[in-house]
Design a protein around this motif. Structure first.
Motif, short mmCIF file in Angstrom:
data_model
loop_
_atom_site.label_atom_id
_atom_site.label_comp_id
_atom_site.label_asym_id
_atom_site.label_seq_id
_atom_site.Cartn_x
_atom_site.Cartn_y
_atom_site.Cartn_z
N ALA A 25 27.96 -20.78 -0.46
CA ALA A 25 27.49 -19.91 -1.37
C ALA A 25 28.50 -19.24 -2.32
N ARG B 192 31.87 -19.90 2.18
CA ARG B 192 31.66 -19.23 0.94
C ARG B 192 32.84 -20.06 -0.06
N THR C 10 23.56 -13.77 -9.88
CA THR C 10 22.49 -12.91 -10.47
C THR C 10 23.20 -12.88 -11.87
N GLY D 109 17.97 -13.50 -7.27
CA GLY D 109 18.37 -12.67 -8.52
C GLY D 109 17.45 -12.99 -9.58
N THR E 249 24.57 -13.34 0.08
CA THR E 249 23.06 -13.60 -0.36
C THR E 249 22.49 -13.28 0.86
N THR E 250 21.14 -12.53 0.56
CA THR E 250 20.40 -12.26 1.82
C THR E 250 19.03 -13.12 1.81
N THR E 251 19.21 -14.27 0.98
CA THR E 251 18.02 -15.14 0.82
C THR E 251 17.93 -16.13 2.01
N ILE F 261 19.10 -20.21 -8.37
CA ILE F 261 18.89 -18.98 -7.94
C ILE F 261 17.45 -18.37 -7.40
N SER F 262 17.37 -17.62 -6.71
CA SER F 262 16.01 -17.07 -6.17
C SER F 262 15.76 -15.51 -6.27
N ALA G 54 24.49 -18.01 4.77
CA ALA G 54 25.28 -18.88 4.30
C ALA G 54 26.39 -19.16 4.99
N GLY H 214 23.95 -19.57 -4.13
CA GLY H 214 24.44 -18.56 -3.47
C GLY H 214 24.54 -17.03 -3.85
N GLY H 215 23.57 -16.16 -4.04
CA GLY H 215 23.89 -14.89 -4.35
C GLY H 215 24.24 -14.66 -5.95
#
Length: 217
Positions: free
Chosen positions: A133, A145, A169, A189, A137-139, A186-187, A142, A166-167
């Motif tokens: 990521a 990094r 936005t 975001g 991210t909270t989805t 993206i999820s 991960a 990953g995170g």
């Protein structure tokens, strides 16, 4: 799924309690941006729930030339007629995924922050490799990094497309597009954007265009 510059790759939330409502939100988001794919990533749900999601979302995607990728399950991807499957390092290996879905569907592979894993996947025939990521991210959990430099090195040395995940936005997408990502996955975001998914996609499109413009000539 090759891309000329950088495109969006949307990922569903981990649960879709209102499938019809999500399908409407998805349709609105797809109308305002250049989205290459939707990954259906539902966690800890029965196969029939995944099948219902595929059945409900595929027409929305295909009407707009958006590929439908299923997360983790090559067997279901093949049985449900998805356009491809995405596998992680702890899921089915690339070879097993390819055997399950056949030669005509896409197979993408999570490679975390490792060019070594990505090169192995690319040499095996993966249609894309995913790095991340890049941001908190909270989805999903991960374990690594990634540094944007990995995208630049990959773009300069390899032909297989890269996906940054990953995170991501609208506030941080520009740097990844500038670094050389072919796709931004993206999820939250998009789906958790305060102005709604369509506004998120529009903002992301603007940031991606700005980032691509910053790439060296």
């Amino acid at each position: 799924m090759a891309a000329p510059l950088c495109r969006l790759y949307l990922i569903t939330p981990p649960r879709l309690d209102d499938l019809a409502g999500f399908a409407r939100a998805l349709a609105g988001a797809l109308e305002v941006g250049d989205v290459a794919a939707l990954q259906i990533r539902l966690k800890d749900v029965p196969d029939d729930v995944v099948a219902a999601a595929v059945a409900g979302l595929t027409p929305v995607c295909h009407a707009r030339d958006v590929a439908v990728i299923l997360n983790d399950r090559p067997d279901l991807a093949a049985r449900l007629g998805c356009d491809g499957v995405h596998v992680g390092q702890s899921d089915a290996c690339y070879a097993d995924a390819r055997r399950a879905v056949g030669p005509d569907r896409m197979v993408g592979v999570t490679c975390h922050d490792s060019r070594h894993l990505a090169m192995e996947a690319a040499e095996a025939g993966a249609d894309y490799v995913a790095f991340g990521a890049f941001f908190p991210t909270t989805t999903k959990d991960a374990p690594t990094r990634a540094d944007p430099e990995i995208l630049t090195i990959w773009q300069e040395t390899m032909q297989t497309p890269s996906v940054a995940i990953g995170g991501i936005t609208p506030q941080n997408a520009r740097g990844l597009a500038a670094a050389g990502a072919d796709f931004l996955a993206i999820s939250a975001g998009v789906w958790a954007h305060p102005q709604g998914p369509a506004a998120a996609v529009a903002a992301l499109e603007a940031e991606i265009a700005a980032g691509v413009a910053e790439r060296p000539a």
